[in-house]
Structure formats: structure tokens, C-alpha cells
Write a protein that holds these residues in place. Structure first.
Motif, PDB file in Angstrom:
ATOM      1  N   ASP A 153       0.977  -1.378   0.051  1.00 47.68           N
ATOM      2  CA  ASP A 153      -0.039  -0.023   0.015  1.00 47.68           C
ATOM      3  C   ASP A 153       0.779   1.311   0.294  1.00 47.68           C
ATOM      4  O   ASP A 153       0.468   2.274   0.311  1.00 47.68           O
ATOM      5  CB  ASP A 153      -0.935   0.065   1.210  1.00 47.68           C
ATOM      6  CG  ASP A 153      -0.062  -0.017   2.543  1.00 47.68           C
ATOM      7  OD1 ASP A 153       0.969  -0.390   2.534  1.00 47.68           O
ATOM      8  OD2 ASP A 153      -0.854   0.076   3.429  1.00 47.68           O
ATOM      9  N   SER A 154       1.974   1.283  -0.334  1.00 46.37           N
ATOM     10  CA  SER A 154       2.959   2.349  -0.323  1.00 46.37           C
ATOM     11  C   SER A 154       3.086   3.084  -1.633  1.00 46.37           C
ATOM     12  O   SER A 154       3.763   4.290  -1.470  1.00 46.37           O
ATOM     13  CB  SER A 154       4.420   1.661  -0.011  1.00 46.37           C
ATOM     14  OG  SER A 154       4.489   1.236   1.124  1.00 46.37           O
ATOM     15  N   GLY A 155       2.363   2.622  -2.598  1.00 52.67           N
ATOM     16  CA  GLY A 155       2.243   3.594  -3.967  1.00 52.67           C
ATOM     17  C   GLY A 155       3.007   2.988  -5.019  1.00 52.67           C
ATOM     18  O   GLY A 155       3.033   3.590  -6.275  1.00 52.67           O
ATOM     19  N   PHE A 156       3.667   1.832  -4.737  1.00 56.07           N
ATOM     20  CA  PHE A 156       4.305   1.381  -5.858  1.00 56.07           C
ATOM     21  C   PHE A 156       4.032  -0.092  -6.405  1.00 56.07           C
ATOM     22  O   PHE A 156       4.494  -0.471  -7.285  1.00 56.07           O
ATOM     23  CB  PHE A 156       5.944   1.089  -5.487  1.00 56.07           C
ATOM     24  CG  PHE A 156       6.482   2.223  -4.794  1.00 56.07           C
ATOM     25  CD1 PHE A 156       6.880   3.373  -5.494  1.00 56.07           C
ATOM     26  CD2 PHE A 156       6.854   2.245  -3.310  1.00 56.07           C
ATOM     27  CE1 PHE A 156       7.246   4.699  -4.746  1.00 56.07           C
ATOM     28  CE2 PHE A 156       7.261   3.109  -2.677  1.00 56.07           C
ATOM     29  CZ  PHE A 156       7.542   4.483  -3.455  1.00 56.07           C
ATOM     30  N   GLY A 157       2.566  -0.394  -6.205  1.00 54.84           N
ATOM     31  CA  GLY A 157       2.193  -1.701  -6.630  1.00 54.84           C
ATOM     32  C   GLY A 157       2.674  -2.646  -5.790  1.00 54.84           C
ATOM     33  O   GLY A 157       3.143  -2.451  -4.448  1.00 54.84           O
ATOM     34  N   ALA A 158       2.223  -4.007  -6.098  1.00 59.52           N
ATOM     35  CA  ALA A 158       2.596  -5.167  -5.238  1.00 59.52           C
ATOM     36  C   ALA A 158       3.359  -6.294  -6.025  1.00 59.52           C
ATOM     37  O   ALA A 158       3.227  -6.103  -7.430  1.00 59.52           O
ATOM     38  CB  ALA A 158       1.515  -5.726  -4.851  1.00 59.52           C
ATOM     39  N   LYS A 159       4.154  -7.158  -5.743  1.00 58.81           N
ATOM     40  CA  LYS A 159       4.956  -8.050  -6.496  1.00 58.81           C
ATOM     41  C   LYS A 159       3.778  -9.123  -7.061  1.00 58.81           C
ATOM     42  O   LYS A 159       2.820  -9.461  -5.954  1.00 58.81           O
ATOM     43  CB  LYS A 159       5.811  -8.902  -5.679  1.00 58.81           C
ATOM     44  CG  LYS A 159       7.216  -7.876  -5.215  1.00 58.81           C
ATOM     45  CD  LYS A 159       7.748  -8.539  -4.124  1.00 58.81           C
ATOM     46  CE  LYS A 159       7.227  -8.818  -2.758  1.00 58.81           C
ATOM     47  NZ  LYS A 159       8.262  -9.138  -1.735  1.00 58.81           N
ATOM     48  N   PRO A 160       3.803  -9.677  -8.301  1.00 54.86           N
ATOM     49  CA  PRO A 160       5.025  -9.983  -8.918  1.00 54.86           C
ATOM     50  C   PRO A 160       5.188  -8.629  -9.939  1.00 54.86           C
ATOM     51  O   PRO A 160       6.292  -8.954 -10.750  1.00 54.86           O
ATOM     52  CB  PRO A 160       4.667 -11.210  -9.688  1.00 54.86           C
ATOM     53  CG  PRO A 160       3.178 -11.115  -9.794  1.00 54.86           C
ATOM     54  CD  PRO A 160       2.492 -10.495  -8.579  1.00 54.86           C
TER      55      PRO A 160
END
Length: 233
Positions: A153-160
Motif C-alpha cells: 500500500d506504499s504506492g508502488f504496486g505489489a509483487k509480482p
């Protein structure tokens, strides 16, 4: 570019810095008990939805929760709780996560200090939310060793997807081909490959060597073996 040229290491958190089962099996049991208000049958039914055996207190290896985000969990649980908003469920999930007992995969402080002494920049990219991630690093007394910490939820998306990984590179000014992504799941390794990083798999999560090896430059028992692989032992 050789391993000697590596200038930064980006770690997944759960199953990598911390042993997955020792931490998240407890969290899941507590969360399901809380959500079911102590109704054992209801708790197990919810466990079935998320791939968690409440009686055995363990996740199925194919549970989406292992590499997923809190939003993924809410997607599955929200139909079961029509009186709760998504925000309510996220808050409850993260509250339980903050209090989850963290078991270090190896003693973290001396290992991280060894990397820092070699001039290697450290970061964390996790599919957990940022608030519990920071709390867990604080609890272990190692938060200050990391130049970058990103949650789903930091604004950069999530893996993968590689957003967190590329944000780390931008933040520290090091190109991806000089960074190692270290993780215990295919999500970590796929993201690392997409970002153009080296990829190291560890076996302190739920996935086995056969699952991880095709996506990894090396598979190690745990992060304690990283100095040897990097030629820093």
C-alpha cells in the motif's frame, strides 16, 4: 556484471527475513478466531476460504495468502462480512499483523551489519502493508538498517509487478543490474527478473527448490548463506 559488482540487496520480508510459518500461522489463527467471534466452526470455514487449516494451524502451500496482499485477503473475506467495509477489514487484518510474533530466519542484526560494512545498501519490498512491515522491523530492532521499506500500500504496486523494486533503485541511485532481489516466493523472483535484478531464492517460506529454481540465480537455505554466495564471507 558479476556478483562482486552488487551494490544493494532488496529483501522480501515474510519467509525471507522472518520465518513464514512461525509468524503467520499464529497470525491467521488469531485473525480467524477474532473474525468468527470465537465460533470454531465459523473460524474453520473461513480458514478453508483462505487455505488455512485451523486445527493444524498451518497454511496450505498453495494458499493465495502466502504471497498475497491484504487487499487480496479482503477480496475473499468481504462477502462473508457484509456489515464491515473494506477499510474496516484492512484495519483489522493489519492490526493483527502488527501484533504477530516475528521469528527471525537468522539473527538479523549481525548479518545486516555485515552487509552495511561492505557498503551494500539494504531495502525491503513486501506484499504486507507498510504499517505492519515497519512494526515488524522495529520489533526486530533492524528498521534503521534499511534505506527503503515498501509495502503493498506504499504506492508502488505489489509483487509480482516490479514497481517496488524499481522504486528502490530510484531511491538509492543504483541500477537494477547491481541489485539482488531475495525472496521465498515466485512473486519475489518474477518481480526481480522483471526489474532486471539478480534473483536469490530462500527456503524459509512455503515454496520448495523445484518451484523456485527456474526463476532464481541461486537457491539458498536461508539469507545467512548470502555472504558466502556474494563472496563476502
Amino acid at each position: 556484471m558479476t556478483r562482486r559488482d552488487i551494490g544493494a540487496i532488496l529483501f522480501d520480508k515474510d519467509g525471507t527475513l522472518f520465518d513464514f510459518g512461525a509468524t503467520w500461522n499464529v497470525w491467521a489463527a488469531n485473525l480467524l478466531t477474532r473474525l468468527s467471534q470465537g465460533d470454531a466452526a465459523r473460524a474453520q470455514a473461513l480458514g478453508d476460504l483462505i487455505g488455512f487449516d485451523l486445527a493444524a494451524r498451518r497454511f496450505s502451500p498453495d494458499s493465495f495468502v502466502i504471497a498475497g496482499t491484504p487487499d487480496d485477503l479482503v477480496d475473499v473475506l468481504s462477502p462473508e462480512f457484509p456489515d464491515l467495509t473494506r477499510k474496516d477489514l484492512i484495519t483489522l487484518i493489519n492490526d493483527e499483523a502488527v501484533s504477530a510474533p516475528m521469528a527471525e530466519a537468522v539473527p538479523l542484526a549481525p548479518l545486516l551489519d555485515h552487509f552495511l560494512a561492505e557498503g551494500i545498501v539494504l531495502g525491503v519490498a513486501t506484499n504486507d502493508a507498510e504499517r505492519p512491515a515497519l512494526a515488524h522491523l522495529d520489533e526486530a530492532g533492524v528498521r534503521g538498517r534499511f534505506a527503503f521499506v515498501a509495502g503493498s500500500d506504499s504506492g508502488f504496486g505489489a509483487k509480482p509487478t516490479p514497481g517496488q523494486l524499481l522504486a528502490f533503485c530510484d531511491a538509492i541511485g543504483i541500477m537494477p543490474d547491481r541489485v539482488v532481489m531475495v525472496g521465498d516466493s515466485t512473486h519475489d523472483l518474477v518481480a526481480g527478473r522483471a526489474a532486471g535484478m539478480w534473483t536469490v531464492a530462500v527456503l524459509t517460506g512455503m515454496a520448495d527448490t523445484a518451484t523456485l529454481a527456474p526463476l532464481a540465480d541461486v537457491v539458498l537455505p536461508d539469507i545467512g548463506h548470502l555472504p558466502g554466495w556474494l563472496g563476502l564471507a
